[in-house]
Design an enzyme around this catalytic site. Structure first.
Site, PDB file in Angstrom:
ATOM      1  N   THR A 200       1.827  -4.347 -13.271  1.00 30.17           N
ATOM      2  CA  THR A 200       0.714  -4.250 -12.308  1.00 30.17           C
ATOM      3  C   THR A 200       0.123  -2.842 -12.245  1.00 30.17           C
ATOM      4  O   THR A 200      -1.042  -2.693 -11.873  1.00 30.17           O
ATOM      5  CB  THR A 200       1.118  -4.717 -10.888  1.00 30.17           C
ATOM      6  OG1 THR A 200       2.071  -3.820 -10.333  1.00 30.17           O
ATOM      7  CG2 THR A 200       1.667  -6.128 -10.901  1.00 30.17           C
ATOM      8  N   MET A 246      -4.348  -4.215  -8.877  1.00 30.20           N
ATOM      9  CA  MET A 246      -4.639  -5.571  -8.393  1.00 30.20           C
ATOM     10  C   MET A 246      -3.326  -6.372  -8.451  1.00 30.20           C
ATOM     11  O   MET A 246      -3.298  -7.516  -8.925  1.00 30.20           O
ATOM     12  CB  MET A 246      -5.744  -6.207  -9.240  1.00 30.20           C
ATOM     13  CG  MET A 246      -5.568  -6.023 -10.719  1.00 30.20           C
ATOM     14  SD  MET A 246      -7.002  -6.502 -11.747  1.00 30.20           S
ATOM     15  CE  MET A 246      -7.493  -8.069 -11.120  1.00 30.20           C
ATOM     16  N   HIS A 247      -2.247  -5.698  -7.913  1.00 31.92           N
ATOM     17  CA  HIS A 247      -0.888  -6.238  -8.047  1.00 31.92           C
ATOM     18  C   HIS A 247      -0.803  -7.763  -7.820  1.00 31.92           C
ATOM     19  O   HIS A 247      -0.269  -8.499  -8.645  1.00 31.92           O
ATOM     20  CB  HIS A 247       0.043  -5.602  -7.010  1.00 31.92           C
ATOM     21  CG  HIS A 247       0.108  -4.119  -7.006  1.00 31.92           C
ATOM     22  ND1 HIS A 247       0.819  -3.396  -7.934  1.00 31.92           N
ATOM     23  CD2 HIS A 247      -0.414  -3.207  -6.159  1.00 31.92           C
ATOM     24  CE1 HIS A 247       0.738  -2.111  -7.656  1.00 31.92           C
ATOM     25  NE2 HIS A 247      -0.005  -1.960  -6.585  1.00 31.92           N
ATOM     26  N   ASP A 248      -1.261  -8.182  -6.627  1.00 28.32           N
ATOM     27  CA  ASP A 248      -0.984  -9.558  -6.201  1.00 28.32           C
ATOM     28  C   ASP A 248      -1.800 -10.573  -7.004  1.00 28.32           C
ATOM     29  O   ASP A 248      -1.332 -11.690  -7.263  1.00 28.32           O
ATOM     30  CB  ASP A 248      -1.258  -9.702  -4.700  1.00 28.32           C
ATOM     31  CG  ASP A 248      -0.321  -8.821  -3.884  1.00 28.32           C
ATOM     32  OD1 ASP A 248       0.656  -8.306  -4.456  1.00 28.32           O
ATOM     33  OD2 ASP A 248      -0.562  -8.655  -2.679  1.00 28.32           O
TER      34      ASP A 248
END
Ligand code: RIB
Ligand code: CA
Length: 330
Positions: A200, A246-248
């Protein structure tokens, strides 16, 4: 492109709705490959009630107020005081530029009850995608110990295998917030995909992406607007220039095969719950790295280490095409 219900990935999200959680919710709402079954909420980036309202608002914006939202835990399993991430996501969890209105209402069930209920109704079909602290998932496991047999799998945004942590030198925020819950979740015998900082922190939105969003429809403009504060944090803390994680959304993308991993060994993973400097670390057994990762006994955690390119472009295209919000976002 598969769009009928049977071939879509049924995803149940669990969010601490800040900026990148918003990206994940938008992706899940707008992608024809995903059936968004519901969203549980949890404290983390913001307090639980704000996470719940933000979730309801984003769903309303995307015209998806039909998606059930269940409010979850307000503290970690051990009842310790919590630190929120307002300095990362803004006081409103939306970069201080969120919607003024309040839309929708959460359901009566708790997030843990909702997870159990949904998975009992559709055994083997649902992919759990927690993208906040893992307390709700641990509580669901306590309510229904056979939960691992009732899901398709669980894709977690959290942890770090070879990458450094983002809360401590070794711990990632979602695991750090409730290390005991995370430990229970990683010990449970279900197919886990651990979408950690290894991938991520290398999947990034640039100012070019945000320019396209600013010039796009209302939903993408809103996304660009709330990401400014978050991008400034990323710039100051991590990258030295205007790039946004934009990890999630990456976790949702992997869960629904919208992006694929190039390297993703299945290995044993243990969460450090000690009170020392390793607390919250996801200790991944990557000793097979020099032999193309031979199989490990009892290993059930897939750890993506490298992704195919193109996911930030894909995400940007999708939300730029999303058009105008279904409710007033001023
Ligand atoms: O470490 C990144 C994770 O912590 C993301 O899920 C972010 O939203 C926060 O919850
Ligand atoms: Ca999150």
């Amino acid at each position: 492109m598969p769009t009928d219900k049977g071939s879509r990935t049924a995803i149940l999200l669990d969010c601490d709705t800040g900026v990148d959680d918003t990206m994940a919710i938008m992706l899940a709402c707008l992608s024809p490959e995903i059936e968004l079954v519901g969203v549980g909420t949890i404290w983390g980036n913001v307090d639980r009630d704000l996470a719940t309202q933000n979730t309801l608002n984003i769903l309303a914006m995307c015209g998806r107020s039909d998606v059930p939202v269940a409010a979850g835990a307000t503290t970690p399993l051990n009842g310790a005081d919590v630190d929120y991430g307002y300095f990362v996501h803004g006081k409103d969890g939306q970069g201080n530029r969120g919607m003024k209105g309040k839309y929708g209402k959460s359901i009566e069930m708790s997030a843990a009850e909702f997870i159990v209920d949904s998975c009992r109704k559709r055994p083997g079909e649902i992919e759990l995608v927690p993208v906040g602290p893992l307390t709700n998932i641990a509580l669901a496991l306590q309510l229904e110990p056979t939960l691992p047999k009732l899901v398709r799998g669980i894709t977690i945004m959290g942890g770090a295998a070879l990458a450094p942590g983002n809360v401590s030198p070794v711990a990632e925020a979602n695991i750090w917030h409730d290390a005991e819950a995370a430990s229970e979740v990683f010990l449970a015998q279900w197919p886990i995909t651990m979408v950690g900082l290894d991938v991520t922190m290398r999947t990034l939105l640039t100012e070019e992406h945000f320019d396209r969003m600013r010039n796009g429809g209302g939903i993408s403009k809103y996304m660009a607007q709330i990401a400014e504060f978050y991008t400034t944090f990323n710039q100051e803390r991590s990258f030295g220039r205007r790039l946004s994680t934009m990890h999630d959304a990456v976790a949702v993308g992997l869960a629904a095969n919208l992006v694929r991993a190039k390297v993703a060994p299945v290995v044993n993973v243990e969460v450090d719950t000690t009170d020392g400097p390793g607390r919250g670390q996801t200790i991944c057994d990557l000793r097979g790295i020099y032999m193309n990762f031979p199989s490990q006994e009892n290993a059930h955690c897939r750890v993506p280490l490298e992704l195919e390119d193109g996911f930030p472009d894909f995400f940007t295209d999708l939300i730029v095409a999303a058009g105008e919000p279904a409710v007033n976002v001023e």
